[in-house]
Design an enzyme around this catalytic site. Sequence first.
Site, PDB file in Angstrom:
ATOM      1  CB  SER A 239      -9.726   0.480   0.076  1.00 52.15           C
ATOM      2  OG  SER A 239      -9.284   0.823  -1.202  1.00 52.15           O
TER       3      SER A 239
ATOM      4  CG  HIS B  54      -5.484   3.587   0.800  1.00 54.27           C
ATOM      5  ND1 HIS B  54      -5.100   2.302   0.497  1.00 54.27           N
ATOM      6  CD2 HIS B  54      -6.789   3.672   0.451  1.00 54.27           C
ATOM      7  CE1 HIS B  54      -6.121   1.640  -0.018  1.00 54.27           C
ATOM      8  NE2 HIS B  54      -7.165   2.457  -0.060  1.00 54.27           N
TER       9      HIS B  54
ATOM     10  CG  ASP C 276      -2.302   0.546   0.910  1.00 46.32           C
ATOM     11  OD1 ASP C 276      -2.369   1.771   0.713  1.00 46.32           O
ATOM     12  OD2 ASP C 276      -3.295  -0.197   0.847  1.00 46.32           O
TER      13      ASP C 276
END
Lengths: 271, 222
Positions: free
Chosen positions: A223, A79, A39
């Site tokens: 996600s 994220h 990520d």
Amino acid sequence: MPASAMPEERFDVSPLGTVTPDWAWGGANGSGIRVCLLDSGVEADHPLVGGLDGAVDVIADEDGGLKVVPTDPVDNAGHGTACASVIRSVAPAALLTSVRVLSSGKTGSGAALLTGLGWAVEQGFDVINMSLSTTRTDFRAALRDLADSAYFRRCVIVASAHNMPVHSYPWRFPSVISVASHDNPDPMTYYYNPAPPVEFYARGVRVPVAGLGGRRILTTGNSFATPHIAGICALILSKHRWLTPFQLKSVLYLAAENVAVPDGDGGARVD
Amino acid sequence: MEMEARVSTDVLESAGIPQRRLLQSIVEVARSVFGAAATSVMLVDPASGDLVFEAVAGEGERHLLGSRFPGGTGIAGWVMVSGQPLVVDDVTDNPQFARDAAESTGYVPRSIMAAPLICDGDCIGVLEILDRDSRPRSDLGDMASLGLLAIEMATVLEVIVQLRRSEAERAAAPRTGHDLSPLLQRVAERLPRADEKVGATVTRLLMMADDLLADTLADGDG
């Protein structure tokens, strides 16, 4: 898909009568399972993340290629930190490693994704969480080869399905576990999808996650559904260390909310 | 369902070119669909990685066009990382998102929806919705609608890129094309001396070439 619209999945012949959610992960905490997160990086000291086992970065090398190097556990975008907090909430004792494939959060490249995934497979992680994908078709064949390698090496890739009508990878490959979102607030409730390519639906609406700077926020998207399944995989593997990716996917199927018998007294649904 | 049509015509009028009006109309539709405080389209500047505002409706529409901020941070960064539509609620509890949004729009939202604009396999920008209204809707339905709008927007952008490319090629053509003056001069000198049948054929060919050029230029100007 809304939880109310989930189809019931019949399993008419089942010799695996004892496979229930309780059999699958009851009492497990993910201990001993190595989970890799591809990520934007992870803010390791966030209270909802609770530390990392390792952190690496994919950077350019001297020859114009890419290489994997140790790095500080940081995250410029946030994220990855959000996804890490979901895995930690489901499998608190799992060993988390961050592979930053998108430095500075720019558009990134399929090449960095490939390099990071190749490293993770080589390192033999038990579970790889990919809440991301690439739409670059020129990387499809190489990604498929890597996903196959992972599958044969007992390395389970859990990947976000794309909820836009575009072609993206690796979630569409049968060798990975693909995940989209449902709107049930229970983090341990997931559904099997009898109409692939999406295989499972997990919690993905208004998910409480870690925000940068020690904050907490609510997020929606595939996600955040994906690390729920990655965490559940870590739980199952910590209790049943011998499972191959095929067997793990079968256990996920049998213990899914719309497949398993309520109250867990008879294995998969046979009515 | 009651839905207020809010299209600020002054922005459309000042947009100037049809492509920009098309972009503007899509962000206006997005704003109306979600009852949002603002919607915007930002494109990545390949040279710097910055995100540049290409179309804005609602808060910031009068001053944001052309302005830029660093890519890779805030929810725009999240979208570019994941390549997926996302929603972040309770943004005001997160100083980073609130600050990013405030710096870019002058408006502090409570929630942000964003989706990637994928063009030819690359994420070239972000469609962002600030503060959708509280009408009862499904969160997953909102995500699906946002994804479809982003696909439409990306398709429009792809067409615009192609148009700009062909315009640039057309503009460059005179500089790179062959100088035909000597050839045309030679044809003009030899034609009166040619056999009647050959002369008629050459004349017909020249007239066809002239007609073809006239038609092509007329299409291009239209």
